[in-house]
Design a protein around this motif. Sequence first.
Motif, mmCIF file in Angstrom:
data_model
loop_
_atom_site.group_PDB
_atom_site.id
_atom_site.type_symbol
_atom_site.label_atom_id
_atom_site.label_comp_id
_atom_site.label_asym_id
_atom_site.label_seq_id
_atom_site.Cartn_x
_atom_site.Cartn_y
_atom_site.Cartn_z
ATOM 1 N N SER A 95 49.937 24.763 42.198
ATOM 2 C CA SER A 95 50.931 25.272 41.304
ATOM 3 C C SER A 95 52.240 24.693 41.212
ATOM 4 O O SER A 95 53.236 25.165 40.636
ATOM 5 C CB SER A 95 51.163 26.894 41.858
ATOM 6 O OG SER A 95 51.494 26.961 42.910
ATOM 7 N N SER A 143 57.982 27.268 31.192
ATOM 8 C CA SER A 143 58.528 27.211 32.464
ATOM 9 C C SER A 143 58.257 25.494 32.832
ATOM 10 O O SER A 143 57.081 25.068 32.582
ATOM 11 C CB SER A 143 57.704 27.917 33.532
ATOM 12 O OG SER A 143 58.047 27.459 34.942
ATOM 13 N N THR A 145 54.412 24.103 43.521
ATOM 14 C CA THR A 145 55.566 24.818 43.968
ATOM 15 C C THR A 145 56.217 24.010 45.360
ATOM 16 O O THR A 145 57.271 24.186 45.642
ATOM 17 C CB THR A 145 55.084 26.256 44.926
ATOM 18 O OG1 THR A 145 53.910 25.970 45.682
ATOM 19 C CG2 THR A 145 54.753 27.095 43.567
ATOM 20 N N ASP A 157 50.537 37.959 35.627
ATOM 21 C CA ASP A 157 51.213 36.908 34.754
ATOM 22 C C ASP A 157 51.478 37.641 33.380
ATOM 23 O O ASP A 157 51.313 37.159 32.441
ATOM 24 C CB ASP A 157 50.006 36.079 34.353
ATOM 25 C CG ASP A 157 50.700 34.589 34.133
ATOM 26 O OD1 ASP A 157 51.711 34.412 34.378
ATOM 27 O OD2 ASP A 157 49.705 33.732 33.639
ATOM 28 N N GLU A 186 62.931 29.442 35.538
ATOM 29 C CA GLU A 186 61.764 30.153 35.404
ATOM 30 C C GLU A 186 62.104 31.949 35.905
ATOM 31 O O GLU A 186 61.236 32.521 34.788
ATOM 32 C CB GLU A 186 60.687 29.976 36.504
ATOM 33 C CG GLU A 186 59.276 30.537 36.272
ATOM 34 C CD GLU A 186 58.234 29.580 37.000
ATOM 35 O OE1 GLU A 186 57.236 30.321 37.084
ATOM 36 O OE2 GLU A 186 58.653 28.573 37.603
ATOM 37 N N PHE A 187 63.004 31.948 36.522
ATOM 38 C CA PHE A 187 63.293 33.517 36.865
ATOM 39 C C PHE A 187 64.298 34.041 36.111
ATOM 40 O O PHE A 187 64.798 35.255 36.166
ATOM 41 C CB PHE A 187 63.409 33.560 38.447
ATOM 42 C CG PHE A 187 62.365 33.368 39.131
ATOM 43 C CD1 PHE A 187 61.084 34.273 39.185
ATOM 44 C CD2 PHE A 187 62.174 32.250 40.200
ATOM 45 C CE1 PHE A 187 60.031 34.021 40.056
ATOM 46 C CE2 PHE A 187 61.080 31.962 40.914
ATOM 47 C CZ PHE A 187 60.102 33.046 40.962
ATOM 48 N N ARG A 234 55.532 25.290 35.434
ATOM 49 C CA ARG A 234 54.038 25.426 35.102
ATOM 50 C C ARG A 234 53.808 24.410 34.321
ATOM 51 O O ARG A 234 52.455 24.084 34.333
ATOM 52 C CB ARG A 234 54.177 26.795 34.217
ATOM 53 C CG ARG A 234 52.788 27.356 34.034
ATOM 54 C CD ARG A 234 52.823 28.724 33.438
ATOM 55 N NE ARG A 234 53.424 29.824 34.279
ATOM 56 C CZ ARG A 234 54.251 30.690 33.355
ATOM 57 N NH1 ARG A 234 54.279 30.965 32.210
ATOM 58 N NH2 ARG A 234 55.104 31.355 34.122
ATOM 59 N N SER A 245 53.576 35.201 30.854
ATOM 60 C CA SER A 245 52.892 33.984 30.529
ATOM 61 C C SER A 245 53.411 33.420 29.126
ATOM 62 O O SER A 245 53.336 32.177 28.914
ATOM 63 C CB SER A 245 51.544 34.521 30.535
ATOM 64 O OG SER A 245 51.252 35.414 29.502
ATOM 65 N N GLU A 261 56.875 43.497 42.119
ATOM 66 C CA GLU A 261 56.914 41.997 41.623
ATOM 67 C C GLU A 261 55.610 41.340 42.009
ATOM 68 O O GLU A 261 55.104 40.490 41.093
ATOM 69 C CB GLU A 261 58.074 41.525 42.626
ATOM 70 C CG GLU A 261 59.376 41.641 42.158
ATOM 71 C CD GLU A 261 59.777 42.971 42.921
ATOM 72 O OE1 GLU A 261 59.019 43.506 43.735
ATOM 73 O OE2 GLU A 261 60.912 43.683 42.652
ATOM 74 N N VAL A 262 54.955 41.722 43.027
ATOM 75 C CA VAL A 262 53.491 41.271 43.261
ATOM 76 C C VAL A 262 52.609 41.183 42.046
ATOM 77 O O VAL A 262 51.819 40.655 41.568
ATOM 78 C CB VAL A 262 53.089 41.681 44.479
ATOM 79 C CG1 VAL A 262 51.414 41.202 44.909
ATOM 80 C CG2 VAL A 262 54.087 41.335 45.755
ATOM 81 N N GLU A 269 53.522 42.098 38.940
ATOM 82 C CA GLU A 269 53.914 41.183 37.784
ATOM 83 C C GLU A 269 53.142 39.974 37.961
ATOM 84 O O GLU A 269 53.002 39.295 36.659
ATOM 85 C CB GLU A 269 55.420 41.339 37.708
ATOM 86 C CG GLU A 269 55.945 42.624 37.074
ATOM 87 C CD GLU A 269 57.384 42.559 37.029
ATOM 88 O OE1 GLU A 269 57.943 41.589 37.525
ATOM 89 O OE2 GLU A 269 58.007 43.550 36.329
ATOM 90 N N TYR A 270 53.360 39.183 39.115
ATOM 91 C CA TYR A 270 53.005 37.885 39.126
ATOM 92 C C TYR A 270 51.554 37.895 39.163
ATOM 93 O O TYR A 270 51.084 36.876 38.475
ATOM 94 C CB TYR A 270 53.523 37.483 40.676
ATOM 95 C CG TYR A 270 53.071 36.065 40.957
ATOM 96 C CD1 TYR A 270 53.657 34.940 40.421
ATOM 97 C CD2 TYR A 270 51.895 35.848 41.904
ATOM 98 C CE1 TYR A 270 53.372 33.705 40.732
ATOM 99 C CE2 TYR A 270 51.438 34.622 42.052
ATOM 100 C CZ TYR A 270 52.284 33.513 41.441
ATOM 101 O OH TYR A 270 51.862 32.275 41.753
#
Length: 197
Positions: A165, A80, A167, A73, A178-179, A83, A76, A66-67, A69-70
């Motif tokens: 970002s 979102s 968040t 991006d 988003e997820f 975003r 992209s 997951e890290v 992938e984040y």
Amino acid sequence: MGELNLAIRFSCYSMLDLMQMYFKPHLPKMHYKRPLNVMEQEMLRQQAVNVVAARLSRAEPPLRKEVVEYMSDTKSHLWSMRRSKANFYRLMSVFSGFLSVGRWLGEVSTWKHPMTTVLVHILFPMLVCFPELIMPTMFLYVFVIGMWNWRFRPRHPPHMNSKLSYTDGVTTDELDEEFDTFPSTKSPDIVRWRTVT
């Protein structure tokens, strides 16, 4: 056990060859004739993420997929709300200087602050008569504003700025959107509600 200094100098023998190199296309010709579509790009990106994630999962300490992938991006191309809000606030911060100058000129023209308006009316003819003072006046103004804002600088640099970002202001519905996978696994009513809001 000494100190080693290395100096690298980039030079070119022919300026014509250098300019010709810069004007050449950077990618192979086939890329311009038949470019990859979005799906092919995403498949290649996903394969690269899988390779990097497999390599980093064996590292010490292991890094989860997951890290990777984040950081790369991978999603992209998906829209979102978080975003888009973050990009909107970034654009607003870029153009805030121009907006504040326009607002300040509006206040000067309507005499909202008479002292400032009188100073601007004195400064304008002086700059018209002595145009060589325009640049030093602008630099002095920027310096004074910078010194004024110096007091409000962050004292301890944060490890991560969550405002960049967006968040810190995200809602659970925006995170759920988003997820969510593409195509959506949610019910059609939730998807319809997302498009309405």
